[in-house]
Design a protein around this motif. Sequence first.
Motif, PDB file in Angstrom:
ATOM      1  N   PRO A 178       0.800  -1.233   0.000  1.00 17.14           N
ATOM      2  CA  PRO A 178       0.000   0.000   0.000  1.00 17.14           C
ATOM      3  C   PRO A 178       0.833   1.284   0.000  1.00 17.14           C
ATOM      4  N   TRP A 179       2.133   1.162  -0.086  1.00 15.38           N
ATOM      5  CA  TRP A 179       2.994   2.342   0.008  1.00 15.38           C
ATOM      6  C   TRP A 179       3.234   2.972  -1.355  1.00 15.38           C
ATOM      7  N   SER A 180       3.432   4.280  -1.326  1.00 19.77           N
ATOM      8  CA  SER A 180       4.043   4.977  -2.469  1.00 19.77           C
ATOM      9  C   SER A 180       5.011   5.992  -1.867  1.00 19.77           C
ATOM     10  N   TYR A 181       5.973   6.397  -2.654  1.00 18.08           N
ATOM     11  CA  TYR A 181       7.006   7.310  -2.160  1.00 18.08           C
ATOM     12  C   TYR A 181       7.183   8.477  -3.118  1.00 18.08           C
ATOM     13  N   TYR A 182       7.256   9.649  -2.540  1.00 19.50           N
ATOM     14  CA  TYR A 182       7.535  10.874  -3.289  1.00 19.50           C
ATOM     15  C   TYR A 182       8.878  11.375  -2.773  1.00 19.50           C
ATOM     16  N   TYR A 183       9.701  11.888  -3.658  1.00 16.61           N
ATOM     17  CA  TYR A 183      10.991  12.352  -3.144  1.00 16.61           C
ATOM     18  C   TYR A 183      11.437  13.656  -3.788  1.00 16.61           C
ATOM     19  N   ALA A 184      12.297  14.357  -3.082  1.00 13.02           N
ATOM     20  CA  ALA A 184      12.934  15.573  -3.591  1.00 13.02           C
ATOM     21  C   ALA A 184      14.410  15.508  -3.226  1.00 13.02           C
ATOM     22  N   LEU A 185      15.245  15.767  -4.209  1.00 14.35           N
ATOM     23  CA  LEU A 185      16.685  15.789  -3.964  1.00 14.35           C
ATOM     24  C   LEU A 185      17.103  17.161  -3.469  1.00 14.35           C
ATOM     25  N   ARG A 186      18.096  17.186  -2.621  1.00 14.07           N
ATOM     26  CA  ARG A 186      18.595  18.455  -2.090  1.00 14.07           C
ATOM     27  C   ARG A 186      19.082  19.354  -3.225  1.00 14.07           C
ATOM     28  N   SER A 187      19.617  18.713  -4.261  1.00 15.98           N
ATOM     29  CA  SER A 187      20.137  19.472  -5.404  1.00 15.98           C
ATOM     30  C   SER A 187      19.019  20.144  -6.193  1.00 15.98           C
ATOM     31  N   ASP A 188      17.790  19.699  -5.999  1.00 15.67           N
ATOM     32  CA  ASP A 188      16.638  20.305  -6.671  1.00 15.67           C
ATOM     33  C   ASP A 188      16.015  21.311  -5.682  1.00 15.67           C
ATOM     34  N   ASN A 189      16.697  22.449  -5.543  1.00 13.91           N
ATOM     35  CA  ASN A 189      16.417  23.395  -4.445  1.00 13.91           C
ATOM     36  C   ASN A 189      14.941  23.696  -4.211  1.00 13.91           C
ATOM     37  N   GLU A 190      14.250  23.999  -5.310  1.00 14.77           N
ATOM     38  CA  GLU A 190      12.869  24.471  -5.175  1.00 14.77           C
ATOM     39  C   GLU A 190      11.962  23.388  -4.564  1.00 14.77           C
ATOM     40  N   LYS A 191      12.059  22.160  -5.101  1.00 10.99           N
ATOM     41  CA  LYS A 191      11.198  21.073  -4.606  1.00 10.99           C
ATOM     42  C   LYS A 191      11.613  20.675  -3.186  1.00 10.99           C
TER      43      LYS A 191
END
Length: 181
Positions: free
Chosen positions: A43-56
């Motif tokens: 039942p899991w899903s994962y959303y991620y943001a990289l530190r290098s992608d400053n805005e997200k």
Amino acid sequence: MTAELLQKRWSPRSYTGETIDDEQIGLLFEAARWAPSSMNEQPWSYYYALRSDNEKFEKFLECLKPGNPVWAKNASILIIGVARKHFTSNGKPNRHYLHDTGSASSMIALQATAMGMQAHQMGGFYMDKTIEMLNLDPDKYEPSSFIAVGYQAGPDLLPDDIRKKETAPRSRKDINEFVYK
Ligand SMILES: Cc1cc2nc3c(=O)[nH]c(=O)nc-3n(C[C@H](O)[C@H](O)[C@H](O)COP(=O)(O)O)c2cc1C
């Protein structure tokens, strides 16, 4: 002896902020793939943001409650675990949705440790803001935790109050406090 990987895993607050590549990111999520789940619902899903992608990355940080962004800002990646509330096969409520998503998130944490990194889960986040940012239907999905992952840095980089927590001895209940025969 407990398994070496379990001995090495912990939840630090000091991270180097260095970039991780697609292969490393893939391995973290591959670990989640193999978690057990009720009816193999996954039942899991994962959303991620990289530190290098400053805005997200900044948008993810803004969803965290005070006390967390101050150290989580130096993780290489911020991940949000989201749990689906119903079984896909029959639409019935899945009462194990948060349990199983937490189990998958533990797999991510152990995989991070196995790769020489560490992961730190956070329940201190604004639920409504996170749901809005990810554009989720709250009747169907519930964010379970944020996970900061990165390479550990020294405690000296942290502000005083957080450095104290970072260097405090880790504590656990005794087995006889939670195991009954
Ligand atoms: C679901 C969950 C929520 C957590 N929330 C936070 C949090 O908001 N902020 C934080 O600094 N640590 C948080 N933690 C980390 C715990 O405090 C940490 O796992 C616990 O103190 C044990 O330490 P260890 O992971 O280093 O063994 C959370 C951990 C889990 C599993």
